[in-house]
Write a protein that holds these residues in place. Structure first.
Motif, PDB file in Angstrom:
ATOM      1  N   ASN A 179       0.834  -1.209   0.000  1.00  0.00           N
ATOM      2  CA  ASN A 179       0.000   0.000   0.000  1.00  0.00           C
ATOM      3  C   ASN A 179       0.866   1.256   0.000  1.00  0.00           C
ATOM      4  O   ASN A 179       0.578   2.227  -0.702  1.00  0.00           O
ATOM      5  N   GLN A 180       1.929   1.245   0.742  1.00  0.00           N
ATOM      6  CA  GLN A 180       2.834   2.395   0.795  1.00  0.00           C
ATOM      7  C   GLN A 180       3.517   2.597  -0.560  1.00  0.00           C
ATOM      8  O   GLN A 180       3.635   3.714  -1.044  1.00  0.00           O
ATOM      9  N   GLU A 181       3.945   1.516  -1.181  1.00  0.00           N
ATOM     10  CA  GLU A 181       4.591   1.595  -2.489  1.00  0.00           C
ATOM     11  C   GLU A 181       3.620   2.126  -3.539  1.00  0.00           C
ATOM     12  O   GLU A 181       3.978   2.963  -4.378  1.00  0.00           O
ATOM     13  N   GLU A 186       3.249   5.854  -3.205  1.00  0.00           N
ATOM     14  CA  GLU A 186       4.424   6.543  -3.742  1.00  0.00           C
ATOM     15  C   GLU A 186       4.363   6.615  -5.264  1.00  0.00           C
ATOM     16  O   GLU A 186       4.674   7.658  -5.858  1.00  0.00           O
ATOM     17  N   LEU A 187       3.946   5.523  -5.922  1.00  0.00           N
ATOM     18  CA  LEU A 187       3.826   5.514  -7.386  1.00  0.00           C
ATOM     19  C   LEU A 187       2.761   6.506  -7.848  1.00  0.00           C
ATOM     20  O   LEU A 187       2.958   7.222  -8.845  1.00  0.00           O
ATOM     21  N   GLU A 188       1.638   6.551  -7.164  1.00  0.00           N
ATOM     22  CA  GLU A 188       0.584   7.490  -7.533  1.00  0.00           C
ATOM     23  C   GLU A 188       1.085   8.926  -7.411  1.00  0.00           C
ATOM     24  O   GLU A 188       0.817   9.766  -8.274  1.00  0.00           O
ATOM     25  N   ASN A 199       3.017  14.018  -9.907  1.00  0.00           N
ATOM     26  CA  ASN A 199       4.096  14.996 -10.029  1.00  0.00           C
ATOM     27  C   ASN A 199       4.568  15.130 -11.476  1.00  0.00           C
ATOM     28  O   ASN A 199       4.838  16.226 -11.958  1.00  0.00           O
ATOM     29  N   GLU A 200       4.694  13.992 -12.203  1.00  0.00           N
ATOM     30  CA  GLU A 200       5.108  14.029 -13.611  1.00  0.00           C
ATOM     31  C   GLU A 200       4.084  14.766 -14.460  1.00  0.00           C
ATOM     32  O   GLU A 200       4.437  15.576 -15.307  1.00  0.00           O
ATOM     33  N   ARG A 201       2.811  14.498 -14.240  1.00  0.00           N
ATOM     34  CA  ARG A 201       1.753  15.168 -15.016  1.00  0.00           C
ATOM     35  C   ARG A 201       1.787  16.671 -14.786  1.00  0.00           C
ATOM     36  O   ARG A 201       1.626  17.452 -15.716  1.00  0.00           O
ATOM     37  N   LEU A 202       1.990  17.062 -13.526  1.00  0.00           N
ATOM     38  CA  LEU A 202       2.014  18.488 -13.227  1.00  0.00           C
ATOM     39  C   LEU A 202       3.233  19.180 -13.827  1.00  0.00           C
ATOM     40  O   LEU A 202       3.157  20.318 -14.276  1.00  0.00           O
ATOM     41  N   SER A 203       4.370  18.493 -13.836  1.00  0.00           N
ATOM     42  CA  SER A 203       5.574  19.112 -14.393  1.00  0.00           C
ATOM     43  C   SER A 203       5.482  19.241 -15.909  1.00  0.00           C
ATOM     44  O   SER A 203       6.092  20.121 -16.495  1.00  0.00           O
ATOM     45  N   GLU A 204       4.729  18.385 -16.595  1.00  0.00           N
ATOM     46  CA  GLU A 204       4.577  18.452 -18.054  1.00  0.00           C
ATOM     47  C   GLU A 204       3.542  19.486 -18.462  1.00  0.00           C
ATOM     48  O   GLU A 204       3.522  19.922 -19.603  1.00  0.00           O
TER      49      GLU A 204
END
Length: 190
Positions: free
Chosen positions: A135-137, A140-142, A147-152
């Motif tokens: 669940n923790q992993e 982190e992936l989500e 973060n990637e979507r926001l940076s693009e």
């Protein structure tokens, strides 16, 4: 008679009840001592009055009254010591009773924990730990994906509630300019 015979030869009594009985008996004895102390205190005062009244007229009667007063005071001192011992015994019994009940409650709690933990085994603990790690992993992936979507993205999207008219910054600026022009016209026409 039979009950005392049975108690003497091994019939077991409830320890809680015998403790309560002992405390009650001690408290009754304390009440008797208090009554006797009150009586003796009154007697000391009476003997002192007799001694004062006869100090000049009848010295032998005054001396006898002082001796009785002294004897009553000694008895009062002895009773005070006895009362102190009885009060200490009551406190000791009450504390022992409280400790016994606390230990019994702790034992029940320990038994309950054994029952709860007795159903767990190492495999269940490992499975729970693995699920937590997964669940923790996943979280982190989500977060990385977001973060990637926001940076693009070129700009941050603005969401307005439904029903609110959308105005562009240019339209807002034009409205401000028009308002300033009408204010200037009004000022010049004066």
């Amino acid at each position: 008679m039979m009950s005392s015979f049975m108690n003497y030869f091994g019939a077991r009594r409830d320890p809680k009840q015998s403790t309560r009985d002992a405390i009650i008996t001690l408290r009754q004895q304390l009440q008797l001592i208090e009554k006797k102390e009150e009586y003796l205190q009154k007697k000391v005062e009476d003997e002192l009055k007799k001694a004062k009244a006869n100090a000049v007229s009848n010295k032998s009667l005054a001396t006898a009254a002082l001796k009785r007063k002294k004897a009553s005071e000694l008895e009062l001192d002895r009773l005070a010591g006895t009362r102190l011992q009885l009060e200490m015994q009551v406190n000791t019994l009450e504390n022992a009773n409280l400790n016994a009940e606390t230990l019994a409650a702790m034992k029940k709690a320990a038994d309950a924990l054994k029952t709860i933990h007795g159903k767990l085994d190492i495999d269940k603990v490992d499975a729970t730990m693995a699920t937590e790690e997964l669940n923790q992993e996943l979280e982190e992936l989500e977060q990385e994906t977001l973060n990637e979507r926001l940076s693009e993205a070129d700009h941050v999207p603005v969401h307005l509630p439904q029903g609110v008219p959308t105005r562009t910054p240019v339209a807002i600026e034009e409205d401000d300019d028009e308002r300033e022009i009408s204010e200037l016209r009004a000022a010049l026409s004066m």
